[in-house]
Design an enzyme around this catalytic site. Structure first.
Site, mmCIF file in Angstrom:
data_model
loop_
_atom_site.group_PDB
_atom_site.id
_atom_site.type_symbol
_atom_site.label_atom_id
_atom_site.label_comp_id
_atom_site.label_asym_id
_atom_site.label_seq_id
_atom_site.Cartn_x
_atom_site.Cartn_y
_atom_site.Cartn_z
ATOM 1 N N ASP A 21 0.833 -1.206 0.000
ATOM 2 C CA ASP A 21 0.000 0.000 0.000
ATOM 3 C C ASP A 21 0.866 1.254 0.000
ATOM 4 O OD1 ASP A 21 -2.379 1.454 0.052
ATOM 5 O OD2 ASP A 21 -3.286 0.142 1.554
ATOM 6 N N ASP A 48 -10.659 3.313 -3.276
ATOM 7 C CA ASP A 48 -11.510 2.162 -2.943
ATOM 8 C C ASP A 48 -12.947 2.418 -3.423
ATOM 9 O OD1 ASP A 48 -9.147 1.728 -1.676
ATOM 10 O OD2 ASP A 48 -9.984 1.481 0.330
HETATM 11 C C1 GLA Z 1 -6.099 1.329 1.184
HETATM 12 C C2 GLA Z 1 -6.356 0.320 0.089
HETATM 13 C C3 GLA Z 1 -7.411 -0.681 0.519
HETATM 14 C C4 GLA Z 1 -7.020 -1.347 1.810
HETATM 15 C C5 GLA Z 1 -6.782 -0.273 2.859
HETATM 16 C C6 GLA Z 1 -6.247 -0.809 4.153
HETATM 17 O O1 GLA Z 1 -7.139 2.199 1.311
HETATM 18 O O2 GLA Z 1 -6.755 0.989 -1.073
HETATM 19 O O3 GLA Z 1 -7.626 -1.636 -0.495
HETATM 20 O O4 GLA Z 1 -5.869 -2.119 1.614
HETATM 21 O O5 GLA Z 1 -5.838 0.676 2.401
HETATM 22 O O6 GLA Z 1 -6.094 0.231 5.057
#
Ligand code: GLA
Length: 540
Positions: A183, A248
């Site tokens: 990430d 997301d």
């Molecule tokens: C980000 C990613 C998600 C998830 C979260 C975890 O937002 O885009 O898919 O992995 O972190 O905190």
């Protein structure tokens, strides 16, 4: 011997030679003069389940065991879903004096009698015992998302790998993980350069792989910041990877948690689909990641689920399910497990769809498939009313004439159609087909300079252009080359081994100008390179 029987013997001998040649041809095909060598299958985008969307940072061993079991029992494993991915929340940021990750023994207890609590290999072995693969999660920075933007729990510091790349990726492979999602929360916060940082990550992964002999698939998650499609394909010369292209689709919805009112929306699904369209970057094992699928989560209707699955499949995107698999209905599993639709996502060519037409929200998307003359089609109606949408064979690079149309959702052949197909698509919905036609003949080019670089110049194009590259790679490993089109930023292209000295071909979509002056240059970034014999260009 009469003249006639002599002639017969000659014909029989010639036939026997032909049959022996046909039988002994390598799988990858041996091209006859004027023939395009067979397509070499490329690594496919991953399919599986991820803990984040439905469990947020509450993930633990019990949850993962239950989801892995459901993945098998639901038929998803048999349909091709193989990864069980543990996302953020698995680690609370603790390290020992040597910097080794320490995990909570209650969260990750022993599963088998002889195991020790607090060892991630327990869960990995369980996942592997079901014939599945296991994935883990970290952050490029020192402070991961668990600190910069926690979802449920309090902010947890130090949940990233900065300063520990080699140590952490080695640990992941030693635990037995097959996949790592990296990430960007910490990297973003510290203003790091993603292209530099993820190259460092890729190098550390390669080192860990060399040390342990275990592959660790790289999933880059920087939400499309600084255009990852320009630097992520083949970063650090990896032969397969994925990169997120947007944020997301939905924040986690944990049953009984504080955010049960969060909802999935078709609008967000479409936003992520649009943000992920980078077909020049998606080829030979490198894929745009449109985010986990939210199919079957609160707010997604049956129609939305089908639209979502159709769009992810035609994009060739990773199919990673975010729903709680113990709660999905038979109907939802039937959408996830539709073999015809999965075959489109999992096609051996590994290309993304392209937009063929857009009449005020009535869109046609098409993905070239590995079998000659085959295209997957999604007709997407983004408007508020039902409307007819047409697709014409000449928009798909198909020769004029009859082509078979198959409805992949209904598993039904619809018959033969001459030059086009038209159907009414309900509002905010899709229709999805495979068209079986004949490819229009491509134009062959030979390299004009052939030393360190392999250059094709004066290449003519007229629209969306696909370049099939005929090559030989007699080694045992895939070889990565940089392709520069008309002097622009290069993309990395991976060439799988061709075996037995035979030729094979891979296909890419290239951004060519509509004239005769295009220049394509293939350069080896380092070390060995495949022999590139010719390219075959077709424009739609
Ligand atoms: C980000 C990613 C998600 C998830 C979260 C975890 O937002 O885009 O898919 O992995 O972190 O905190």
């Amino acid at each position: 011997m009469s003249e006639r029987s002599g002639f017969l013997i000659t014909v029989l001998v010639a036939l026997a030679v032909l049959i022996v040649e046909l039988i002994s041809s390598p799988l990858s095909g041996r091209a006859e003069p004027g023939e395009v060598p067979n397509i070499m299958p490329v690594p496919r985008a991953p399919m599986g389940w991820n803990s984040w969307n439905s469990f947020s940072d509450t993930v633990d061993s019990q949850i993962v065991v239950r989801q892995a079991k459901a993945l098998v029992a639901s038929g998803m494993k048999a349909a091709g879903y193989q990864y069980v991915l543990i996302d953020e929340g698995w680690w609370l940021g603790h390290r020992d004096a040597q910097g080794n990750i320490i995990v909570d023994p209650k969260q990750w207890p022993a599963i088998e009698p002889r195991e020790k609590a607090g060892d991630m290999s327990n869960i990995v072995q369980y996942i592997h015992s079901l014939g599945l693969k296991a994935g883990i999660y970290t952050d490029v920075g020192e402070y991961g998302c668990g600190f910069t933007g926690p979802d449920i729990g309090p902010p947890i510091p130090h949940t990233g790998s900065l300063g520990h790349y080699e140590q952490d990726f080695l640990q992941f492979t030693k635990w037995g993980f097959d996949y790592v999602k990296v990430d960007w929360c910490g990297g973003d916060k510290a203003n790091l350069d993603p292209a530099v940082q993820y190259a460092e990550v890729a190098r550390s992964i390669a080192k860990a792989e060399a040390q342990t002999g275990r592959g660790l698939y790289l999933s880059i998650c920087n939400w499309g910041r600084q255009s990852p499609w320009t630097w992520a394909p083949g970063i650090g010369n990896v032969i397969a990877d994925i990169w997120r292209t947007s944020g997301d689709i939905v924040e986690p919805i944990v049953a009984g948690g504080p955010h049960v009112d969060r909802r999935v929306s078709l609008k967000n699904i479409l936003t992520n689909f649009d943000a992920g369209m980078h077909p020049f970057a998606e080829h030979t094992g490198y894929y745009n990641d449109l985010d986990m699928m939210v199919l079957g989560m609160p707010g997604s209707s049956e129609e939305d689920n089908r639209t979502h699955m159709s769009l992810w499949a035609i994009s060739g995107a990773p199919l990673i399910v975010g729903a709680d698999l113990t709660k999905l209905t038979a109907q939802e599993f039937s959408i996830l497990n539709n073999a015809d639709v999965i075959a489109v996502q999992h096609d051996a060519l590994g290309l993304q769809c392209v937009k063929v037409s857009d009449d005020a929200g009535l869109q046609v998307w098409a993905k070239p498939l590995a079998e000659t003359g085959r295209r997957a089609i999604v007709l997407l109606n983004r408007t508020d009313s039902a409307a007819p949408i047409s697709v014409f064979w000449n928009q798909l690079g198909l020769a004029a004439g009859r082509a078979k149309v198959r409805d992949v959702w209904a598993h039904k052949d619809l018959g033969l159609y001459v030059s086009s197909y038209k159907v009414t698509v309900p509002a905010h919905n899709v229709a999805m087909f495979v068209v079986y036609g004949a490819d229009a003949k491509p134009t062959e080019y030979k390299p004009t300079v052939h030393s360190h670089d392999t250059v094709f110049d004066r290449v003519a194009a007229s629209g969306t252009s696909f370049v099939r590259v005929a090559y030989k790679n007699t080694g045992l490993e895939s070889l990565v080359m940089e392709l520069r089109v008309n002097g622009a930023v290069p993309t990395r292209v991976s060439f799988p081994p061709t075996k037995s000295g035979g030729s094979a071909s891979i296909m890419i979509e290239a951004e060519l100008k509509t004239d005769k002056s295009n220049v394509l240059t293939f350069s080896p970034p380092c070390g060995r390179s495949p022999a590139i014999d010719s390219i075959y260009v077709s424009s739609w």
